[in-house]
Design a protein around this motif. Structure first.
Motif, PDB file in Angstrom:
ATOM      1  N   VAL A  79     -10.475  70.667  82.045  1.00  0.00           N
ATOM      2  CA  VAL A  79     -11.392  71.635  82.659  1.00  0.00           C
ATOM      3  C   VAL A  79     -10.619  72.431  83.705  1.00  0.00           C
ATOM      4  CG1 VAL A  79     -13.464  71.947  84.070  1.00  0.00           C
ATOM      5  CG2 VAL A  79     -13.439  70.230  82.255  1.00  0.00           C
ATOM      6  N   HIS A  80     -10.828  73.731  83.707  1.00  0.00           N
ATOM      7  CA  HIS A  80     -10.253  74.616  84.723  1.00  0.00           C
ATOM      8  C   HIS A  80     -11.382  75.379  85.406  1.00  0.00           C
ATOM      9  CE1 HIS A  80      -6.629  73.817  82.384  1.00  0.00           C
ATOM     10  NE2 HIS A  80      -5.908  74.332  83.382  1.00  0.00           N
ATOM     11  N   ILE A  81     -11.171  75.702  86.666  1.00  0.00           N
ATOM     12  CA  ILE A  81     -12.095  76.593  87.359  1.00  0.00           C
ATOM     13  C   ILE A  81     -11.502  77.991  87.345  1.00  0.00           C
ATOM     14  CG2 ILE A  81     -11.157  76.215  89.707  1.00  0.00           C
ATOM     15  CD1 ILE A  81     -14.129  76.307  90.667  1.00  0.00           C
ATOM     16  N   TYR A  82     -12.348  78.974  87.115  1.00  0.00           N
ATOM     17  CA  TYR A  82     -11.947  80.367  86.928  1.00  0.00           C
ATOM     18  C   TYR A  82     -12.645  81.177  88.017  1.00  0.00           C
ATOM     19  CZ  TYR A  82     -11.579  84.800  84.230  1.00  0.00           C
ATOM     20  OH  TYR A  82     -11.306  86.081  83.784  1.00  0.00           O
ATOM     21  N   GLY A  83     -11.861  81.774  88.959  1.00  0.00           N
ATOM     22  CA  GLY A  83     -12.484  82.427  90.101  1.00  0.00           C
ATOM     23  C   GLY A  83     -11.794  83.699  90.526  1.00  0.00           C
ATOM     24  N   ASP A  84     -12.539  84.499  91.305  1.00  0.00           N
ATOM     25  CA  ASP A  84     -11.986  85.790  91.776  1.00  0.00           C
ATOM     26  C   ASP A  84     -11.403  85.629  93.167  1.00  0.00           C
ATOM     27  OD1 ASP A  84     -14.423  85.477  93.047  1.00  0.00           O
ATOM     28  OD2 ASP A  84     -14.931  87.611  93.002  1.00  0.00           O
ATOM     29  N   ALA A 121      -6.421  74.151  87.545  1.00  0.00           N
ATOM     30  CA  ALA A 121      -6.757  72.901  86.854  1.00  0.00           C
ATOM     31  C   ALA A 121      -7.584  71.980  87.750  1.00  0.00           C
ATOM     32  CB  ALA A 121      -5.488  72.195  86.410  1.00  0.00           C
ATOM     33  N   MET A 122      -8.589  71.337  87.156  1.00  0.00           N
ATOM     34  CA  MET A 122      -9.415  70.349  87.847  1.00  0.00           C
ATOM     35  C   MET A 122      -9.005  68.948  87.395  1.00  0.00           C
ATOM     36  SD  MET A 122     -13.151  72.273  87.652  1.00  0.00           S
ATOM     37  CE  MET A 122     -13.887  71.255  88.941  1.00  0.00           C
ATOM     38  N   PHE A 145     -16.336  77.782  84.733  1.00  0.00           N
ATOM     39  CA  PHE A 145     -15.476  76.702  84.246  1.00  0.00           C
ATOM     40  C   PHE A 145     -15.086  76.965  82.798  1.00  0.00           C
ATOM     41  CE2 PHE A 145     -18.408  74.746  87.361  1.00  0.00           C
ATOM     42  CZ  PHE A 145     -17.481  74.351  88.310  1.00  0.00           C
ATOM     43  N   THR A 146     -13.887  76.521  82.421  1.00  0.00           N
ATOM     44  CA  THR A 146     -13.453  76.574  81.026  1.00  0.00           C
ATOM     45  C   THR A 146     -13.227  75.154  80.513  1.00  0.00           C
ATOM     46  OG1 THR A 146     -11.089  76.716  81.581  1.00  0.00           O
ATOM     47  CG2 THR A 146     -12.313  78.798  81.400  1.00  0.00           C
TER      48      THR A 146
END
Length: 532
Positions: A79-84, A121-122, A145-146
């Motif tokens: 799982v990855h977090i996707y942020g601005d 990465a989480m 999240f991806t």
């Protein structure tokens, strides 16, 4: 012509920042009491609950971090977090999607939030919950999240919002654009200051208004067929029976968004309520429109505004039907629509704002229409916005309109093609231009003063708000004959009056009344009055 003294403007902005800082402190204190914000700790344990938790660390780079906890399906292996929240020094942003692109743990003073978004990465804990702690500077952020995505930019990967922190209003129709619908706000640390974003802070619960998702009849709409959506924000204390109707701010999103964008990503309702609390904006109704599923491009969108949106709003809410009491603003593709409104349908609104849009050269007829605007016009951009040379073209267009005699409030901020630019542009619009314009008129009475070379002048200035308002302009008016200051007088019930004895020769110069403005209303000058 006389202008407001810079010391007055500086004091006004200092007072506003102080009030916003006090409000932000109250928001933080409320979050601490509610358990959503953690006090300083050298070894903070991960949050027990799912969703984001803002943690005050009192540590560099920003004094705050956010711990995200997400429960993914059991068969997900990464799982990855996707942020601005990736940052660059302004000089390194020489093209769209260029820049240092450092993650927030490497934030530096002077950084701008620059595209593109990236993933971090989480880690999965013993309880099966994925988590990550991200140090973040002050501001409003979006994230998703991806699952099992190997691309750093999440290209081609499905984005999942946070079930524990999903935006309160969701689209009403299938296929609505805008996949990232989870947001978080981080306050500014006094010990490690980053950005002054107190204007974006969620108001205290007893100071919030009401968000409504509405559907209205739209013969033009192809998706959904025959109806269309908008989001309405009614300000705190909205009174459907108030004798004085409210002004209305209409907003357009950009490409890839829809009607929830301006309140979800843009936190327009928070920005408004904070401005109202500061005494820098009056209560207004916000209408966030949706240009998807409307044929005819920019002109089709204007047709929708004129024929369907505005009539629906004015029939269903206690808002004024005067053009002087309507404001419009849009960014990117919505900024292009804002230019179409501003150039060719100027009469629909008293106030206009186009953000992050280059736009075409205006012709003579369009310039004449803009010169006649009774409210005001704002143009702004992110100074490092290189998407189609927007930063350069926006500034060139503003300069050309000013040179043609159009009164433009140009306000540009550091940044690229992101909400980190559009939020402060909206904040400026609300605090400095929208519904704040005044008109000042002047009457003179000149009589002999008992001496051949002297006269007695009685000058009366009347200051009116252009927008219908329950609040009247306050402050003082200065009277000038040419460059000579005659006297000052306070406004009382909309009027300021002086009576003075002067040499006749002074009246060889035209007399002007200059209203300084106050926190809510802008200054204005009367038309010069020539005595002889």
């Amino acid at each position: 012509m006389p202008v407001a003294h810079p010391d007055h403007l500086a004091a006004r902005h200092v007072a506003r920042r102080l009030r916003r800082s006090i409000l932000a402190g109250l928001v933080v204190a409320g979050a601490l009491a509610a358990g959503t914000l953690t006090a300083p700790a050298t070894t903070a344990e991960p949050a027990a609950d799912l969703g984001p938790q803002v943690v005050r660390t009192d540590a560099p780079p920003s004094g705050y971090s956010v711990t995200f906890r997400y429960d993914a399906p059991d068969d997900v292996e990464a799982v990855h977090i996707y942020g601005d929240w990736f940052y660059s020094q302004p000089e390194s942003v020489t093209c769209f999607d260029c820049g240092d692109g450092r993650d927030p743990s490497q934030w530096r003073p002077g950084d701008i939030a620059a595209t593109p978004w990236k993933t971090l990465a989480m880690e999965r804990g013993d309880d099966g919950v994925w988590s990550i702690t991200v140090p973040l500077p002050a501001g409003s952020f979006r994230y998703a999240f991806t699952h099992d995505c190997t691309d750093e930019l999440a290209t081609g990967c499905t984005l999942h919002d946070d079930p524990a922190n999903r935006w309160q209003i969701q689209p009403q129709y299938e296929g609505a654009p805008g996949a990232v619908r989870s947001t978080i706000y981080v306050p500014e640390s006094k010990k490690f200051p980053t950005y002054d974003t107190d204007d974006q802070a969620p108001p205290r619960p007893n100071k919030t208004g009401t968000l409504e998702s509405r559907r209205y009849p739209s013969p033009q709409s192809t998706n959904p067929v025959g109806v269309h959506d908008l989001v309405v924000y009614l300000p705190h204390g909205y009174d459907p029976d108030r004798a004085t109707p409210y002004p209305t701010l209409y907003l357009s999103h950009g490409g890839g968004d829809h009607s929830i964008a301006w309140t979800m990503q843009g936190v327009a309702h928070h920005i408004l309520e904070n401005a109202i609390q500061d005494g820098s904006a009056q209560p207004m109704v916000i209408i966030s429109t949706d240009f998807n599923g409307l044929p005819g491009g920019n002109e089709g969108y204007v047709d929708e505004l004129r024929d369907n949106v505005i009539p629906f709003v004015e029939q269903n809410y206690n808002v004024s039907d005067r053009a002087e009491d309507r404001a419009f603003g849009g960014f990117s593709a919505g900024g292009s629509r804002a230019y179409t409104v501003m150039y060719d349908h100027t009469e629909l609104f008293g106030y206009h704002a186009a953000w992050s849009a280059g736009e075409r050269e205006a012709n003579e007829a369009q310039i004449d229409r803009m010169k006649a605007v009774t409210g005001g016009i704002m143009i702004g951009t992110g100074l490092q916005d290189h998407l189609g040379n927007i930063a350069e073209n926006s500034q060139l267009n503003a300069a050309a309109l000013k040179a043609a005699g159009v009164d433009i409030d140009e306000h540009n901020v550091p940044g690229t093609h992101t909400w980190h630019v559009w939020r402060p542009l909206l904040n400026h619009y609300l605090r400095e231009l929208a519904f704040s314009t005044t008109s000042t008129s002047l009457e003179l009475d000149v009589t002999p003063a008992g001496h051949a070379d002297r006269v007695t002048v009685t000058a009366t200035a009347t200051v009116d708000a252009v927008t219908t308002s329950i609040t009247a302009p306050t402050g003082k008016v200065d009277f000038f004959a040419g460059d000579r200051h005659l006297r000052s007088a306070p406004l009382r019930d909309g009027e300021a009056r002086i009576r003075t004895s002067i040499d006749k020769a002074v009246l060889d110069e035209p007399v002007v009344a200059h209203y300084h403005g106050d926190d809510l209303f802008s200054g204005s000058d009367s038309t010069p009055v020539t005595v002889r």
